[in-house]
Design a protein around this motif. Structure first.
Motif, short mmCIF file in Angstrom:
data_model
loop_
_atom_site.label_atom_id
_atom_site.label_comp_id
_atom_site.label_asym_id
_atom_site.label_seq_id
_atom_site.Cartn_x
_atom_site.Cartn_y
_atom_site.Cartn_z
N PHE A 103 102.96 25.91 -4.80
CA PHE A 103 102.94 25.86 -3.34
C PHE A 103 101.67 25.15 -2.85
CE2 PHE A 103 105.40 29.82 -4.14
CZ PHE A 103 106.59 29.44 -3.55
N TYR A 104 101.79 24.48 -1.70
CA TYR A 104 100.62 23.83 -1.10
C TYR A 104 100.53 24.22 0.38
CZ TYR A 104 96.87 20.56 -0.38
OH TYR A 104 95.64 20.02 -0.12
N PRO A 105 99.35 24.64 0.87
CA PRO A 105 99.21 25.11 2.26
C PRO A 105 98.87 23.99 3.24
CG PRO A 105 97.18 25.53 1.07
CD PRO A 105 98.10 24.85 0.10
N TRP A 106 99.85 23.49 3.97
CA TRP A 106 99.56 22.43 4.94
C TRP A 106 98.71 22.92 6.10
CZ3 TRP A 106 99.80 18.02 2.98
CH2 TRP A 106 100.82 17.62 2.13
N LEU A 107 98.59 24.23 6.27
CA LEU A 107 97.82 24.76 7.39
C LEU A 107 96.34 24.39 7.31
CD1 LEU A 107 96.12 27.47 6.27
CD2 LEU A 107 98.45 28.41 6.24
N VAL A 108 95.91 23.79 6.18
CA VAL A 108 94.51 23.36 6.09
C VAL A 108 94.24 22.16 6.99
CG1 VAL A 108 94.32 24.18 3.73
CG2 VAL A 108 94.91 21.80 4.14
N PHE A 109 95.28 21.49 7.46
CA PHE A 109 95.09 20.32 8.30
C PHE A 109 95.03 20.71 9.78
CE2 PHE A 109 96.76 18.53 4.43
CZ PHE A 109 96.04 17.35 4.30
N PRO A 110 94.20 20.05 10.58
CA PRO A 110 94.15 20.31 12.02
C PRO A 110 95.53 20.11 12.65
CG PRO A 110 92.32 18.92 11.34
CD PRO A 110 93.25 19.01 10.16
N GLY A 111 95.84 20.95 13.59
CA GLY A 111 97.12 20.85 14.27
C GLY A 111 98.21 21.67 13.60
N SER A 112 97.92 22.20 12.42
CA SER A 112 98.89 23.06 11.72
C SER A 112 98.58 24.51 12.07
CB SER A 112 98.80 22.85 10.21
OG SER A 112 99.07 21.50 9.88
N ALA A 113 99.47 25.14 12.80
CA ALA A 113 99.23 26.51 13.26
C ALA A 113 99.88 27.54 12.36
CB ALA A 113 99.75 26.66 14.69
N GLY A 114 100.25 27.13 11.18
CA GLY A 114 100.90 28.07 10.27
C GLY A 114 102.40 28.11 10.43
N THR A 115 102.96 27.27 11.33
CA THR A 115 104.40 27.25 11.53
C THR A 115 105.09 26.29 10.57
OG1 THR A 115 104.15 25.56 13.23
CG2 THR A 115 104.18 27.87 13.95
#
Length: 450
Positions: free
Chosen positions: A210-222
């Motif tokens: 798995f990779y967590p895209w929420l590390v990028f700005p604008g990613s609110a965990g959705t």
């Protein structure tokens, strides 16, 4: 010079990207470390790095004594010198079944366990005797390293998004190998046997994580997590030699050497659900994938005694040069920004095995085998990975064979007792916890002599 409105907009965008990249690097460093940890501890069932159990029912049935007295076609793998003592042509098909299960309990109480524990290892050997038994030619097809391991994706330790291992370790990792081993053996007088072989090994590695895209700005965990798949293969060539000395009619001393090999893997790296910000930074769904694994030098010695006409026993020791595996380098091409740390320390150590084994021909056409072997793990606590848990082990084995005319069948079982691992000072704190490992080894064999 006066800054135009368009130039100011570009300057602010670059500043935002630099800030995002800084936060991204700090967060993704452990992800990179563990993503590559799959390569550092490729799948295994033996408590010695990434070696598989000895192939063949003879070798499993008397695991601690399989070098000096081996007397079937699987000598191609264990000690090619002993092929010279075989008087008949022989074909042997000897698959192995391995049960590998592990349980993890983190220091914060999260748990997980592995799934799909049963694995199949196909092995086959053949040998022919030439020039009135003075020369023998053999070939083996084996799976000397590998297997696969997968963790339950919905377990607490892998739960979205707070599982301690979710973004820190592959939920599936696999190392496959196929080794073709042609060999020659000859008699040097009445007391010495010399053998040599060539190892031509193909290998493939596969990683899913798995990779967590929420590390990028604008990613609110959705956004859904990315799923990584890295797959590559490669070849390596090595060799092995064996020497057996018939000290007396009832005593044998043997030494063997298997050279190190390094496989350079190349293939594809894939990742999905890419966010717009990641795309703007140059991330794409696919790129090249490269890494390398160094397989160890193995030196072994065995001493065997024929106690009676029906009973014999042997003691063996091995030295395995796992210290070649000091670090792992990972290359994912133009997607390298996903893995800012590509040099991962391993610091594996050289190990040894020691054991004893023997067999008893208790009735016409029947043989009973038994053995014990201790295996030392090369993986220190500091670089331990749950990709494939590894520990010292004590293995007790038993085997039973039946021979009738040109045919024989055999089965062997190994009860593999792993030490528990209690990891507390790992280079990745997410790996700290307690590990329990359960392993069962089964080997079947069919021989045809002609």
């Amino acid at each position: 010079m006066k800054t135009t409105e368009k130039e100011e907009t570009r300057r602010r965008a670059r500043a935002r990207e630099r800030s995002a990249w800084g936060r991204f690097r700090r967060f993704s460093l452990p992800v990179a470390m563990v993503g590559s940890a799959f390569m550092l501890t490729p799948a295994t069932v033996d408590g010695e790095g990434f070696r598989n159990p000895p192939p063949g029912s003879f070798n499993l049935g008397r695991a601690g004594g399989r070098i000096a007295q081996i007397d079937d076609a699987s000598a191609v793998q264990q000690n090619p010198a002993n092929l010279a003592d075989l008087t008949l042509n022989e074909f042997q098909l000897t698959p192995s079944l391995v049960y590998f299960g592990a349980e993890f309990s983190s220091t914060n109480g999260q748990t997980s366990k592995t799934k799909d524990p049963w694995k199949l290892l196909p092995n086959a050997f053949g040998v022919t005797s030439l020039f009135d038994g003075k020369l023998a030619v053999g070939i083996g097809l084996t799976v000397p390293f590998g297997l696969s391991n997968g963790w339950e994706e919905n377990s607490p330790a892998f739960a979205h998004p707070t599982g301690i291992l979710r973004y820190q370790v592959p939920y599936f990792a696999e190392l496959e190998t196929i080794n073709a081993n042609p060999a020659l053996a000859l008699k040097l007088g009445e007391h010495v046997r010399l053998g040599a072989g060539l190892d031509v090994m193909w290998s493939q590695v596969t990683l899913k994580q798995f990779y967590p895209w929420l590390v990028f700005p604008g990613s609110a965990g959705t956004e859904p997590d990315g799923r990584i798949k890295a797959k590559g293969d490669g070849w390596a060539v090595g060799g092995n030699v064996g020497l057996t000395w018939l000290i007396t009619q009832r005593q044998r001393l043997a030494v063997t050497y298997r050279s190190p090999m390094t496989v350079d893997y190349s293939g594809d790296f894939q990742i999905n659900n890419i966010t717009p910000t990641a795309t703007a930074l140059g991330v794409t769904s696919q790129s090249d994938f490269k890494t390398a694994i160094g397989f160890p030098t193995i030196v072994a010695a065995g001493y065997g005694v024929q106690i009676t006409d029906s009973l014999r026993v042997e003691a063996d020791v091995e030295w395995i040069e796992f210290s070649r595996f000091k670090s792992l380098d990972l290359d994912v091409g133009h997607n390298a920004l996903l893995f800012p740390s590509t040099h991962i320390p391993q610091n594996w150590r050289d190990t040894f095995t020691a054991g004893i084994g023997g067999d008893w021909r208790f009735a016409p056409n029947w043989v009973l085998r038994a053995g014990y072997q201790f295996y030392q793990s090369p993986v220190p606590n500091s670089t331990f990975s749950p990709t494939i848990p590894d520990a010292d082990q004590n293995v007790f084995t038993v085997g039973l064979g039946f021979h009738c005319k040109r045919h024989s069948v055999e089965a062997a079982y190994g009860a593999d007792f792993y030490d528990s691992r209690h990891i507390r000072n790992n280079q990745n704190p997410a790996f700290n916890g307690d590990y329990q490992i359960t392993v069962h080894l089964i080997s079947l064999a069919y021989h045809y002599s002609f």
